[in-house]
Design an enzyme around this catalytic site. Structure first.
Site, PDB file in Angstrom:
ATOM      1  N   LYS A 142       0.844  -1.204   0.000  1.00 10.43           N
ATOM      2  CA  LYS A 142       0.000   0.000   0.000  1.00 10.43           C
ATOM      3  C   LYS A 142       0.873   1.246   0.000  1.00 10.43           C
ATOM      4  O   LYS A 142       1.731   1.415   0.856  1.00 10.43           O
ATOM      5  CB  LYS A 142      -0.916   0.039   1.225  1.00 10.43           C
ATOM      6  CG  LYS A 142      -1.931   1.173   1.122  1.00 10.43           C
ATOM      7  CD  LYS A 142      -2.652   1.472   2.414  1.00 10.43           C
ATOM      8  CE  LYS A 142      -1.926   2.425   3.311  1.00 10.43           C
ATOM      9  NZ  LYS A 142      -1.688   3.772   2.751  1.00 10.43           N
ATOM     10  N   GLU A 155      10.080   0.364  10.510  1.00  7.40           N
ATOM     11  CA  GLU A 155      11.131   1.377  10.344  1.00  7.40           C
ATOM     12  C   GLU A 155      10.470   2.702  10.655  1.00  7.40           C
ATOM     13  O   GLU A 155       9.641   3.188   9.873  1.00  7.40           O
ATOM     14  CB  GLU A 155      11.675   1.297   8.907  1.00  7.40           C
ATOM     15  CG  GLU A 155      13.085   1.806   8.789  1.00  7.40           C
ATOM     16  CD  GLU A 155      13.130   3.225   8.324  1.00  7.40           C
ATOM     17  OE1 GLU A 155      13.170   4.112   9.211  1.00  7.40           O
ATOM     18  OE2 GLU A 155      13.114   3.457   7.115  1.00  7.40           O
ATOM     19  N   CYS A 205      13.695   9.963   7.870  1.00  5.36           N
ATOM     20  CA  CYS A 205      13.624   9.371   9.202  1.00  5.36           C
ATOM     21  C   CYS A 205      14.968   9.497   9.911  1.00  5.36           C
ATOM     22  O   CYS A 205      15.032   9.554  11.124  1.00  5.36           O
ATOM     23  CB  CYS A 205      13.189   7.925   9.105  1.00  5.36           C
ATOM     24  SG  CYS A 205      14.079   7.028   7.842  1.00  5.36           S
ATOM     25  N   GLU A 232      10.409  14.484  16.758  1.00  3.64           N
ATOM     26  CA  GLU A 232      10.722  14.471  15.325  1.00  3.64           C
ATOM     27  C   GLU A 232       9.892  15.556  14.626  1.00  3.64           C
ATOM     28  O   GLU A 232       8.665  15.545  14.691  1.00  3.64           O
ATOM     29  CB  GLU A 232      10.376  13.097  14.729  1.00  3.64           C
ATOM     30  CG  GLU A 232      10.738  12.994  13.262  1.00  3.64           C
ATOM     31  CD  GLU A 232      10.558  11.584  12.704  1.00  3.64           C
ATOM     32  OE1 GLU A 232       9.470  11.017  12.843  1.00  3.64           O
ATOM     33  OE2 GLU A 232      11.525  11.062  12.115  1.00  3.64           O
TER      34      GLU A 232
HETATM   35  O1  TXE Z   1       2.706   9.091   8.903  1.00  7.09           O
HETATM   36  P1  TXE Z   1       1.894   7.745   9.003  1.00  7.09           P
HETATM   37  P2  TXE Z   1       2.199  10.570   8.588  1.00  7.09           P
HETATM   38  C1  TXE Z   1       6.786  10.480  10.757  1.00  7.09           C
HETATM   39  C2  TXE Z   1       7.146  11.949  10.681  1.00  7.09           C
HETATM   40  C3  TXE Z   1       5.861  12.581  10.271  1.00  7.09           C
HETATM   41  C4  TXE Z   1       4.878  11.726  11.022  1.00  7.09           C
HETATM   42  C5  TXE Z   1       3.481  11.713  10.518  1.00  7.09           C
HETATM   43  O2  TXE Z   1       7.497  12.417  11.944  1.00  7.09           O
HETATM   44  O3  TXE Z   1       5.760  13.938  10.652  1.00  7.09           O
HETATM   45  O4  TXE Z   1       5.398  10.425  10.933  1.00  7.09           O
HETATM   46  O5  TXE Z   1       3.430  11.402   9.127  1.00  7.09           O
HETATM   47  C6  TXE Z   1      -0.140   4.416   6.779  1.00  7.09           C
HETATM   48  N1  TXE Z   1      -2.807   1.333   9.921  1.00  7.09           N
HETATM   49  N2  TXE Z   1       7.124   9.749   9.558  1.00  7.09           N
HETATM   50  O6  TXE Z   1       0.998  10.926   9.372  1.00  7.09           O
HETATM   51  O7  TXE Z   1       0.474   8.058   9.359  1.00  7.09           O
HETATM   52  C7  TXE Z   1      -0.313   5.597   5.861  1.00  7.09           C
HETATM   53  O8  TXE Z   1      -1.409   5.410   4.992  1.00  7.09           O
HETATM   54  C8  TXE Z   1      -1.983   1.016   8.906  1.00  7.09           C
HETATM   55  C9  TXE Z   1       8.378   9.031   9.589  1.00  7.09           C
HETATM   56  O9  TXE Z   1       2.070  10.743   7.144  1.00  7.09           O
HETATM   57  O10 TXE Z   1       2.672   6.846   9.875  1.00  7.09           O
HETATM   58  C10 TXE Z   1       1.032   5.611   5.149  1.00  7.09           C
HETATM   59  O11 TXE Z   1       1.011   4.643   4.119  1.00  7.09           O
HETATM   60  N3  TXE Z   1      -1.359   1.944   8.170  1.00  7.09           N
HETATM   61  C11 TXE Z   1       8.598   8.225   8.430  1.00  7.09           C
HETATM   62  C12 TXE Z   1       1.999   5.177   6.256  1.00  7.09           C
HETATM   63  O12 TXE Z   1       1.192   4.547   7.237  1.00  7.09           O
HETATM   64  C13 TXE Z   1      -1.537   3.231   8.481  1.00  7.09           C
HETATM   65  C14 TXE Z   1       7.921   8.453   7.176  1.00  7.09           C
HETATM   66  C15 TXE Z   1       2.769   6.317   6.927  1.00  7.09           C
HETATM   67  O13 TXE Z   1       1.873   7.213   7.476  1.00  7.09           O
HETATM   68  C16 TXE Z   1      -2.374   3.621   9.534  1.00  7.09           C
HETATM   69  C17 TXE Z   1       6.663   9.152   7.305  1.00  7.09           C
HETATM   70  C18 TXE Z   1      -3.039   2.611  10.281  1.00  7.09           C
HETATM   71  N4  TXE Z   1      -3.842   2.886  11.308  1.00  7.09           N
HETATM   72  C19 TXE Z   1       6.334   9.784   8.464  1.00  7.09           C
HETATM   73  N5  TXE Z   1      -2.358   4.987   9.614  1.00  7.09           N
HETATM   74  C20 TXE Z   1       9.854   7.435   8.311  1.00  7.09           C
HETATM   75  N6  TXE Z   1      10.102   6.515   9.245  1.00  7.09           N
HETATM   76  O14 TXE Z   1      10.574   7.585   7.358  1.00  7.09           O
HETATM   77  C21 TXE Z   1      -1.549   5.431   8.641  1.00  7.09           C
HETATM   78  N7  TXE Z   1      -1.049   4.380   7.938  1.00  7.09           N
END
Ligand code: TXE
Length: 493
Positions: free
Chosen positions: A189, A265, A299, A396
């Site tokens: 996804k 990750e 990240c 972060e």
């Molecule tokens: O991340 P989400 P967001 C961190 C970074 C950022 C914060 C929020 O600090 O400001 O996260 O970003 C899916 N069940 N990182 O809100 O929500 C979503 O659809 C299953 C760090 O955009 O974690 C997307 O595909 N999946 C980071 C993915 O999770 C779910 C990269 C990431 O979204 C879900 C991005 C659920 N309940 C953000 N809710 C890194 N480690 O590199 C959301 N998703």
């Protein structure tokens, strides 16, 4: 929405047709409930197009396709055949590099030079794992002359993979490479903010010779399609890159459903440490790259910068000058270094951290505001004299915001560096080998860079200590995320 394609245009590609359906069984299909989601251009804040939105029923269909492939064509493919498919996929990605990079810049806002770099890394990653496919081996273990024992390294089955928006295509490659090399099938996804590059990539899967159902790509929201993946009874493993908060949710869902294997990750707040004896010009370049690369949306961003007291004032003046040279603007301009943040939500989150830094009394050295009046652009921002307990030093931010503090000696900076719930990456800048090694050994982080930053490579394992994650991406280490050992014991007569 019934259409399965849209015509788009970028300055690099001119007009082209993009598929907007869900990629299941090697073809694009409409979402079962006919739902769609809008994709916004972060540079203009305008809608680029709509794509199909997967719901639970679509996840079920993708899982069924992946299961059939796992039990059928992919199971009977030889390791060499799996490798050839991955190598062909790498070649095709390379052939389509301009299109993939342009779509990435359009959708994510990253500069075209960064997007090209990402596509190059995608190609290298797929090739690397293509090479691994026929090198997955077991062992013979000698226990008794009356027995023959061996182990097999077997795939887990159907893997759900959920990726974020900061490196849409590169995260796809990091995830699918080791999963497919080891004989698993995949339902991946994309992030709802950035589905387009994966849709441009998807047709290459069939062209590369993968049997239907081996690699399915769906676009949809986390709370709907993502949640359906993490709690699905037909999925054997879930791999996730994203926020620590969602990582916890996924782990809970995995535990509450079928105890599917989990690798995560997650976030970071990585320390970037500059000692008095560092080559200051080099250190400033790496510190700049460490925090501002990909607009701070990494990240492993080096977002906590600790500078030794002997060079603190000089460092801040020089870093300010360096940060102000970063070209912020249209991602399609060749000289642009920093484009817009990915979304209004991320823009607002980052600006609220900037406000909190100001409110808590940190010194704004440069930036601290939005850039321009259209698009989600933020000025490269430096806060100095940041106390360890301030929010901008603890949480972060995921944007172009550097927090700097002064330190006295090696013991103090090791303690500061480790004072975080995260442990993804760290860096040390010094000419003293002893300092470099002592600090690298003492920091609780999955990766430490010495006199450089963001030196990631597909051959090197990457992943988090503490709340930054579970498991390792890349390198040989990632194969372990996708295999399980079977011991076979044969009685000899
Ligand atoms: O991340 P989400 P967001 C961190 C970074 C950022 C914060 C929020 O600090 O400001 O996260 O970003 C899916 N069940 N990182 O809100 O929500 C979503 O659809 C299953 C760090 O955009 O974690 C997307 O595909 N999946 C980071 C993915 O999770 C779910 C990269 C990431 O979204 C879900 C991005 C659920 N309940 C953000 N809710 C890194 N480690 O590199 C959301 N998703």
């Amino acid at each position: 929405m019934s259409g399965l394609t849209v015509n788009l245009k970028t300055p690099i590609t001119g007009e082209f047709t993009l598929n907007t359906g869900l990629y299941i069984n090697n073809e694009f299909v409409a979402s079962a409930e006919g739902k769609t989601l809008e994709v916004v251009n972060p540079t203009t804040e305008e809608v680029i197009c709509s794509v199909h939105e997967a719901t639970e029923k679509d996840v079920d269909a993708a899982v069924a396709a992946a299961r059939k492939a796992f039990d059928g064509a992919w199971r009977t493919a030889t390791p060499q055949e799996r490798g050839i498919c991955l190598l062909k996929l790498a070649d095709l990605a390379e052939k389509n590099a301009d299109l993939l990079a342009a779509v990435e810049s359009l959708d994510n806002g990253k500069s075209i030079s960064n997007a090209r770099g990402d596509v190059g890394a995608v190609v290298a990653c797929l090739r690397y794992y293509g090479g691994w496919a026929d090198k997955i081996e077991g062992k013979t273990i000698d226990i008794s002359p009356d027995m023959f024992h061996y182990t097999r390294s077997e795939p887990l089955g159907v893997c759900g993979q959920i990726i974020p928006w900061n490196f849409p295509l590169l995260m796809l490659a990091w995830k699918i490479g080791p999963a497919l090399a080891t004989g698993n099938t995949v339902v991946l996804k994309t992030a709802e903010q950035t589905p387009l590059s994966a849709l441009a990539f998807a047709p290459l899967i069939k062209e590369a010779g993968f049997p239907p159902g081996v690699l399915n790509i769906i676009t949809g929201f986390g709370k709907v399609a993502g949640a359906a993946i993490s709690s699905h009874m037909g999925i054997d493993k879930v791999a996730f890159t994203g926020s620590t908060a969602v990582g916890r949710t996924i782990m809970k869902a995995a535990a509450a459903s079928n105890l599917k294997k989990v690798t995560l990750e997650l976030g970071g707040k990585s320390p970037n440490i500059v000692f008095n004896d560092a080559d200051i010009d080099e250190a400033i370049n790496w510190v700049n790259f460490g925090i501002y690369y990909n607009h701070g949306q990494c990240c492993c961003a080096g977002s906590r910068i600790y500078v030794q007291e002997g060079i603190y004032d000089k460092f801040i003046a020089a870093f300010k000058a360096r940060a102000e040279e970063n070209k912020v603007g249209d991602p399609f301009h060749e000289e642009t270094f920093q484009g817009p943040q990915v979304s209004q939500l991320q823009f607002d989150r980052i600006m609220s951290y900037v406000k909190s830094g100001k409110d808590e009394g940190a010194t704004v050295v440069t930036g601290g505001d939005r850039h321009g009046d259209k698009g989600y652009f933020i000025q490269p921002t430096i806060f100095a004299d940041v106390r360890q307990d301030m929010k901008i030093m603890q949480e972060e931010i995921f944007g172009p915001v550097a927090a700097i503090a002064k330190f006295k000696d090696i013991e103090e900076v090791i303690a500061l560096g480790n004072d975080s719930n995260y442990g993804l990456a760290a860096a040390v800048h010094t000419k003293d080998l002893n300092t470099a090694i002592r600090v690298s050994n003492a920091l609780r982080a999955g990766t430490v860079w010495v006199n450089c930053y963001n030196a990631l490579h597909h051959q090197l394992p990457f992943g988090g200590y503490k709340e930054s994650g579970i498991g390792r991406e890349l390198g040989e280490a990632a194969l372990a995320n996708y295999t399980q050992n079977k011991s076979v014991a044969i009685k000899l007569y």
